[in-house]
Design an enzyme around this catalytic site. Structure first.
Site, mmCIF file in Angstrom:
data_model
loop_
_atom_site.group_PDB
_atom_site.id
_atom_site.type_symbol
_atom_site.label_atom_id
_atom_site.label_comp_id
_atom_site.label_asym_id
_atom_site.label_seq_id
_atom_site.Cartn_x
_atom_site.Cartn_y
_atom_site.Cartn_z
ATOM 1 C CB VAL A 147 9.413 2.765 -0.569
ATOM 2 C CG1 VAL A 147 8.325 3.806 -0.471
ATOM 3 C CG2 VAL A 147 10.630 3.178 0.221
ATOM 4 C CB CYS A 173 -0.965 -0.004 1.185
ATOM 5 S SG CYS A 173 -0.186 -0.202 2.798
ATOM 6 C CG HIS A 174 4.223 3.810 1.885
ATOM 7 N ND1 HIS A 174 5.581 3.925 1.713
ATOM 8 C CD2 HIS A 174 3.805 5.023 2.310
ATOM 9 C CE1 HIS A 174 5.970 5.143 2.039
ATOM 10 N NE2 HIS A 174 4.912 5.824 2.391
ATOM 11 C CG PHE A 175 3.905 5.329 -2.491
ATOM 12 C CD1 PHE A 175 2.931 6.166 -1.971
ATOM 13 C CD2 PHE A 175 5.212 5.505 -2.095
ATOM 14 C CE1 PHE A 175 3.282 7.187 -1.087
ATOM 15 C CE2 PHE A 175 5.568 6.518 -1.215
ATOM 16 C CZ PHE A 175 4.609 7.356 -0.706
#
Length: 171
Positions: free
Chosen positions: A76, A69-71
């Site tokens: 990362v 979810c990041h990203f």
């Protein structure tokens, strides 16, 4: 309770449930927010300032929750999670020293990011140097720390502060 100089993931999880260093000692988070797989070493007389040090590790797996979810399409590890791990370790140090109460992050002097933790990495290493501990009405730990990914330093933080409180209702 006998203080060890290293801890496994299972022992760190037990700390999160109040089963390692005492029911009333500061606790580590559990599940996804525990950003530490092991404490390699902990002592109260080493480090840069001679007041204690902690070396801890996190194994990196591309399936860790934050990479999804990041990203999207640019995974990362969030820098704030590495910083939180440093606060977690200062709180763990205070618990290891025998503090009683609830640990809370109180601040940090300066944080620098000069790299990133990507899914292909193997291991994150946290190195904390305890600068000062206060054991009075206020219990507080202050430390400088670095984060390395696969042996390369990419984060540094100065004056990480964690307090231990017997009452957090007015905090």
């Amino acid at each position: 309770m006998t203080k060890a100089n290293s801890y496994t993931k299972e022992e760190l999880i037990a700390c999160g449930h109040g089963e390692l260093l005492g029911k009333n000692s500061p606790r580590l988070p559990v599940d996804n927010m525990l950003m530490i797989d092991r404490v390699v070493t902990i002592n109260d007389n080493g480090g840069t300032f001679g007041k204690g040090e902690i070396v801890a590790e996190l194994d990196i797996d591309p399936d860790l929750w934050f990479f999804g979810c990041h990203f999207v399409e640019d995974p990362v590890m969030p820098g704030c999670l590495g910083l939180d791990a440093m606060w977690q370790l200062v709180g763990f140090f205070l618990a290891w020293e025998g503090a009683q109460g609830k640990g809370r992050a109180l601040g940090v002097g300066e944080v620098k990011f000069t790299g990133q933790v990507l899914p292909g990495a193997k291991k994150v290493t946290y190195k904390l140097n305890i600068k000062r501990t206060i054991h009075r009405k206020l219990v507080m730990g202050i430390a400088d720390a670095t984060l390395e990914v696969d042996g390369r330093e990419i984060y540094s933080a100065t004056d990480l502060k964690v307090g231990v409180f017997t009452d957090t209702s007015t905090f």
